[in-house]
Design a protein around this motif. Sequence first.
Motif, PDB file in Angstrom:
ATOM      1  N   ASP A  22       0.980  -1.586  -0.035  1.00 19.24           N
ATOM      2  CA  ASP A  22      -0.032  -0.320  -0.031  1.00 19.24           C
ATOM      3  C   ASP A  22       1.238   1.402  -0.082  1.00 19.24           C
ATOM      4  OD1 ASP A  22      -2.118  -1.415  -0.069  1.00 19.24           O
ATOM      5  OD2 ASP A  22      -2.637  -1.014   1.929  1.00 19.24           O
ATOM      6  N   ALA A  23       2.337   1.221   0.399  1.00 17.04           N
ATOM      7  CA  ALA A  23       3.257   2.408   0.581  1.00 17.04           C
ATOM      8  C   ALA A  23       3.520   2.805  -0.484  1.00 17.04           C
ATOM      9  CB  ALA A  23       4.008   1.947   1.508  1.00 17.04           C
ATOM     10  N   ALA A  24       3.328   2.276  -1.766  1.00 12.22           N
ATOM     11  CA  ALA A  24       3.468   2.289  -3.300  1.00 12.22           C
ATOM     12  C   ALA A  24       2.448   2.998  -3.154  1.00 12.22           C
ATOM     13  CB  ALA A  24       4.519   1.155  -3.503  1.00 12.22           C
ATOM     14  N   ARG A  25       1.654   2.315  -3.789  1.00 16.03           N
ATOM     15  CA  ARG A  25       0.450   3.723  -3.916  1.00 16.03           C
ATOM     16  C   ARG A  25       0.291   4.538  -3.259  1.00 16.03           C
ATOM     17  NH1 ARG A  25      -1.044  -1.285  -3.818  1.00 16.03           N
ATOM     18  NH2 ARG A  25      -1.922  -1.384  -2.014  1.00 16.03           N
ATOM     19  N   CYS A  26       0.701   5.001  -1.477  1.00  8.90           N
ATOM     20  CA  CYS A  26       0.128   6.296  -0.871  1.00  8.90           C
ATOM     21  C   CYS A  26       0.939   6.895  -1.150  1.00  8.90           C
ATOM     22  CB  CYS A  26      -0.991   5.737   0.172  1.00  8.90           C
ATOM     23  SG  CYS A  26      -0.622   6.956   1.607  1.00  8.90           S
ATOM     24  N   GLN A  27       2.241   6.282  -1.177  1.00  8.28           N
ATOM     25  CA  GLN A  27       3.143   7.570  -0.868  1.00  8.28           C
ATOM     26  C   GLN A  27       3.712   8.378   0.564  1.00  8.28           C
ATOM     27  OE1 GLN A  27       6.053   7.546  -3.139  1.00  8.28           O
ATOM     28  NE2 GLN A  27       5.723   5.381  -3.225  1.00  8.28           N
ATOM     29  N   CYS A  28       3.016   7.840   1.860  1.00 12.61           N
ATOM     30  CA  CYS A  28       2.994   8.942   2.761  1.00 12.61           C
ATOM     31  C   CYS A  28       1.780  10.257   2.600  1.00 12.61           C
ATOM     32  CB  CYS A  28       4.178   8.672   3.415  1.00 12.61           C
ATOM     33  SG  CYS A  28       4.354   7.628   4.482  1.00 12.61           S
ATOM     34  N   GLN A  29       1.091   9.723   1.745  1.00 11.54           N
ATOM     35  CA  GLN A  29       0.262  11.247   1.070  1.00 11.54           C
ATOM     36  C   GLN A  29      -1.611  11.099   2.115  1.00 11.54           C
ATOM     37  OE1 GLN A  29       1.562  13.706   0.172  1.00 11.54           O
ATOM     38  NE2 GLN A  29       3.771  12.394   0.617  1.00 11.54           N
ATOM     39  N   TRP A  30      -1.699   9.721   2.510  1.00 13.71           N
ATOM     40  CA  TRP A  30      -3.280  10.103   2.764  1.00 13.71           C
ATOM     41  C   TRP A  30      -3.168  10.655   4.018  1.00 13.71           C
ATOM     42  CZ3 TRP A  30      -6.976   7.466   1.968  1.00 13.71           C
ATOM     43  CH2 TRP A  30      -8.272   7.234   2.666  1.00 13.71           C
ATOM     44  N   PHE A  31      -2.642  11.150   5.449  1.00 17.70           N
ATOM     45  CA  PHE A  31      -2.843  12.118   5.563  1.00 17.70           C
ATOM     46  C   PHE A  31      -2.811  13.954   5.587  1.00 17.70           C
ATOM     47  CE2 PHE A  31      -3.192   8.263   8.764  1.00 17.70           C
ATOM     48  CZ  PHE A  31      -3.809   8.271   9.004  1.00 17.70           C
ATOM     49  N   ARG A  32      -1.846  13.709   4.201  1.00 20.77           N
ATOM     50  CA  ARG A  32      -1.523  15.273   3.820  1.00 20.77           C
ATOM     51  C   ARG A  32      -2.320  15.991   3.230  1.00 20.77           C
ATOM     52  NH1 ARG A  32       3.497  17.430   4.825  1.00 20.77           N
ATOM     53  NH2 ARG A  32       4.651  15.789   5.960  1.00 20.77           N
ATOM     54  N   SER A  33      -3.363  14.933   2.145  1.00 18.69           N
ATOM     55  CA  SER A  33      -4.364  15.196   1.217  1.00 18.69           C
ATOM     56  C   SER A  33      -5.617  14.931   1.888  1.00 18.69           C
ATOM     57  CB  SER A  33      -4.406  14.914   0.059  1.00 18.69           C
ATOM     58  OG  SER A  33      -4.248  13.407   0.409  1.00 18.69           O
ATOM     59  N   THR A  34      -6.680  15.995   1.144  1.00 18.88           N
ATOM     60  CA  THR A  34      -7.586  16.337   1.415  1.00 18.88           C
ATOM     61  C   THR A  34      -8.145  15.022   0.257  1.00 18.88           C
ATOM     62  OG1 THR A  34      -8.928  17.066  -0.627  1.00 18.88           O
ATOM     63  CG2 THR A  34      -8.405  18.436   1.782  1.00 18.88           C
ATOM     64  N   PRO A  35      -9.607  13.752   0.821  1.00 22.27           N
ATOM     65  CA  PRO A  35      -9.785  12.842  -0.202  1.00 22.27           C
ATOM     66  C   PRO A  35     -10.108  12.722  -1.521  1.00 22.27           C
ATOM     67  CG  PRO A  35     -11.111  13.161   2.351  1.00 22.27           C
ATOM     68  CD  PRO A  35      -9.782  14.298   2.106  1.00 22.27           C
ATOM     69  N   ALA A  36     -10.506  14.052  -1.848  1.00 17.84           N
ATOM     70  CA  ALA A  36     -10.594  14.159  -3.440  1.00 17.84           C
ATOM     71  C   ALA A  36      -9.515  14.453  -4.201  1.00 17.84           C
ATOM     72  CB  ALA A  36     -11.451  15.867  -3.477  1.00 17.84           C
ATOM     73  N   GLU A  37      -8.482  14.739  -2.896  1.00 16.83           N
ATOM     74  CA  GLU A  37      -7.426  14.896  -3.513  1.00 16.83           C
ATOM     75  C   GLU A  37      -6.420  13.793  -3.736  1.00 16.83           C
ATOM     76  OE1 GLU A  37      -5.619  19.802  -2.065  1.00 16.83           O
ATOM     77  OE2 GLU A  37      -4.940  18.062  -0.969  1.00 16.83           O
ATOM     78  N   ARG A  39      -7.381  10.750  -4.518  1.00 20.42           N
ATOM     79  CA  ARG A  39      -8.158  10.000  -5.316  1.00 20.42           C
ATOM     80  C   ARG A  39      -7.708  10.040  -6.551  1.00 20.42           C
ATOM     81  NH1 ARG A  39     -12.615  10.627  -2.775  1.00 20.42           N
ATOM     82  NH2 ARG A  39     -13.171  12.170  -3.864  1.00 20.42           N
ATOM     83  N   GLU A  40      -7.489  11.662  -6.866  1.00 25.30           N
ATOM     84  CA  GLU A  40      -7.338  12.244  -8.056  1.00 25.30           C
ATOM     85  C   GLU A  40      -5.401  12.187  -8.759  1.00 25.30           C
ATOM     86  OE1 GLU A  40      -8.316  16.787  -7.425  1.00 25.30           O
ATOM     87  OE2 GLU A  40     -10.545  16.389  -7.279  1.00 25.30           O
ATOM     88  N   ARG A  41      -4.668  12.217  -7.693  1.00 20.51           N
ATOM     89  CA  ARG A  41      -3.227  11.970  -7.712  1.00 20.51           C
ATOM     90  C   ARG A  41      -2.915  10.747  -8.479  1.00 20.51           C
ATOM     91  NH1 ARG A  41      -1.973  16.261  -2.809  1.00 20.51           N
ATOM     92  NH2 ARG A  41      -2.205  17.975  -3.372  1.00 20.51           N
ATOM     93  N   SER A  42      -2.369  10.189  -9.395  1.00 22.40           N
ATOM     94  CA  SER A  42      -0.787   9.248  -9.379  1.00 22.40           C
ATOM     95  C   SER A  42      -0.681   8.442  -7.948  1.00 22.40           C
ATOM     96  CB  SER A  42      -0.917   8.992 -10.233  1.00 22.40           C
ATOM     97  OG  SER A  42       0.616  10.151 -11.081  1.00 22.40           O
ATOM     98  N   PRO A  43       0.004   7.352  -8.322  1.00 26.53           N
ATOM     99  CA  PRO A  43       0.936   6.841  -7.328  1.00 26.53           C
ATOM    100  C   PRO A  43       2.119   8.194  -7.261  1.00 26.53           C
ATOM    101  CG  PRO A  43       0.097   5.280  -7.857  1.00 26.53           C
ATOM    102  CD  PRO A  43      -0.244   6.148  -8.839  1.00 26.53           C
ATOM    103  N   ALA A  44       2.846   8.563  -8.785  1.00 28.64           N
ATOM    104  CA  ALA A  44       4.304   8.791  -8.820  1.00 28.64           C
ATOM    105  C   ALA A  44       3.907  10.590  -8.176  1.00 28.64           C
ATOM    106  CB  ALA A  44       3.987   9.149 -10.780  1.00 28.64           C
ATOM    107  N   GLN A  45       2.181  11.051  -8.775  1.00 30.41           N
ATOM    108  CA  GLN A  45       2.214  12.152  -8.909  1.00 30.41           C
ATOM    109  C   GLN A  45       2.409  12.314  -7.172  1.00 30.41           C
ATOM    110  OE1 GLN A  45      -1.799  12.370 -10.147  1.00 30.41           O
ATOM    111  NE2 GLN A  45      -0.322  14.171 -11.132  1.00 30.41           N
ATOM    112  N   ARG A  46       2.267  11.163  -6.076  1.00 34.39           N
ATOM    113  CA  ARG A  46       2.845  10.991  -4.564  1.00 34.39           C
ATOM    114  C   ARG A  46       3.789  11.213  -4.239  1.00 34.39           C
ATOM    115  NH1 ARG A  46      -2.451   6.761  -4.909  1.00 34.39           N
ATOM    116  NH2 ARG A  46      -4.371   8.197  -4.933  1.00 34.39           N
TER     117      ARG A  46
END
Length: 141
Positions: A22-37, A39-46
């Motif tokens: 899961d960390a590969a997809r999340c990139q530790c961005q879950w708590f740093r973004s809104t739910p909409a943000e 969902r909109e970002r790819s793992p590469a963007q994260r």
Amino acid sequence: MRIVPANEASADDVQLVFAGGDAARCQCQWFRSTPAEHRERSPAQRADLLQGQSHFGDPKAAGTTGLVAYLDDEPVGWCAVAPRSTYVRLLKSRLVWADRQEDPDDEDVWTVSCFVTRRGYRRRGVSYALARAAVEFAREL
């Protein structure tokens, strides 16, 4: 085990720790973004966001957002640690703030939001060592 601030580690080392989960997809961005943000970002963007926050490979950077654990020079763990005010999802959570009177923007309060231990290195005390180091890291800054 050796633990270093993320800006002293390479992005490749962190991605090796994150690989395959899961960390590969999340990139530790879950708590740093809104739910909409999120969902909109790819793992590469994260991953790009994490690079900008953590300043991998730049030991002279003014700050970073995590710690990396090494065992025999092999990257084995990650811990996200930063001021609570940087975690958008926590700041907007009704559950977190129910019956609390403190200032959510208090820069002196830090949060450890994620632990990742690389497959093959679990159950060796990596998360425990990272948690201890995170407390010291936050106290020093």
